[in-house]
Write a protein that holds these residues in place. Structure first.
Motif: not given
Lengths: 213, 213
Positions: A93, A143, A204, A138-140, A127, A146, A207, A132-133, A135-136, A129-130
């Motif tokens: 990063f 959740e 913070y 970070k986005f995911q 990027i 609940e 959100r 990019a994993r 990086v992804l 794939p290894i």
DNA sequence: GTTTTCATGCCTAATTCTAGGGATGCAGCC
DNA sequence: GGCTGCATCCCTAGAATTAGGCATGAAAAC
């Protein structure tokens, strides 16, 4: 099209050799400097202002991130392509934030490296794939929806909303027609659930997990 | 290794055809369903619980993101690979946040698509460079210094950012290596420019006019 | 029917913020 | 040179927040 002037910053001799050969095998690439640490890399960067820099991260005297960062600070047009091993998340990063245009895994085939360079020239961001994993991930943001969304009672959510809009405890108390003390208690409970210690932190955090906004 | 059970969700007939051929050409892949919209995709997802889903985003009755999201909600082990055109940023991020394991540009060659699938099976995240560019831009945005905000100085913006992340004045002073008093002065100036009277209000206001986040 | 959770209310001490004031140095601009 | 904006530093008083308690009634859960 003019030749692409390339700088290499890589400490390991065999990889350095390999990259050099890859670059020199392309008639439209010109190898302007081959360096093996941060210091040399920075000097060569300023001296040659190359179009492209192939940068390793783990260098004996520091991180290639410093070289990438220097590009931005000096307002050069050099495009940085990280060619490195599978670093820890932090380094990946840092490199991307510093302005790297791509991140290719060190062990990819020569063909992939040339491909990556061409993608950069086309405005893409290669990027591996290894990488990019990471990086992804970070986005995911997992959740715990609940998990914590329903951790807050409706009253608490309500008060959190008012807090996020800048109302003081006293104002919230008036709006809701309850005691100021009650509001502060609710806020304390919200803090505990969100694991924070102040209004702003609560916002913070809330959100981040999608509780508000 | 067991065969990989694959679902396709794609509205355009020619692309659908092409993807089907790609999957069927591999002996270790098994095509369990080919669908052309969100509704069919969701049904097939639940009925077959495939190992892999190739999903397009722009579908006649909604976005493929819904299909991807359903995977997570149903706690399936299906891996989603987006195969789509060059969407706007929003859709790309939505898909990634929803849990896509990769994002391949629709016009890539067949070989690239097979490669991408294999990368996913290895735990990587294939992202076409043209898409990755968007992702990288996300990381490389922490310096719109003199660009957009004429109201706040870069120092003020910097401090505002720290405030929004829940740091106290004292902590910000330490981080920036300046005096606590200086920080409070900056904050006062920020309040005046934004016409507010507290940290939370400042964040609320700054977010409204796009200063932060 | 007992326990738990939630909302409510209150108090106090310590900390943090906010809003006044003033001051210096440095850079860019006319 | 003088002006202005910006960053820096300092002080104080009052307001607000935070963290520790404690306590009650009602509703929901077990």
């Amino acid at each position: 099209m003019a030749t692409l002037r390339v700088l290499i910053v890589e400490d390991m001799a065999n990889v350095r050799e390999r990259l050099s050969n890859v670059i020199e095998s392309q008639s439209d690439f010109e190898l302007v400097a081959v360096t093996e640490n941060v210091e040399q890399g920075l000097q060569a960067l300023l001296a040659h202002k190359p179009d492209l820099a192939l940068v390793d991260l783990g260098l004996p005297d520091g991180s290639g991130v410093e070289v990438i960062r220097a590009i931005g600070q000096q307002k050069l047009k050099t495009q940085a392509l990280v060619i490195s091993g599978f670093q820890d998340e932090k380094n990946v990063f840092k490199a991307l934030e510093a302005g790297a245009r791509g991140y290719v895994y060190k062990l990819e085939e020569d063909q992939k490296i040339i491909e990556a360079i061409n993608y950069i020239l086309e405005g893409g961001a290669p990027i591996s794939p290894i990488i990019a994993r990471l990086v992804l991930n970070k986005f995911q943001t997992p959740e715990p929806d609940e998990n914590q969304t329903e951790a807050l009672t409706s009253k608490q959510q309500n008060i959190l909303l008012y807090i996020s809009q800048g109302f003081t405890s006293k104002e919230i108390a008036e709006k809701l027609g309850i005691s100021y003390y009650t509001v502060t208690t609710h806020i304390k409970n919200i803090y505990e659930k969100l694991q924070v210690n102040s209004r702003v932190e609560a916002i913070y955090e809330a959100r981040k997990i999608g509780l508000i906004d």
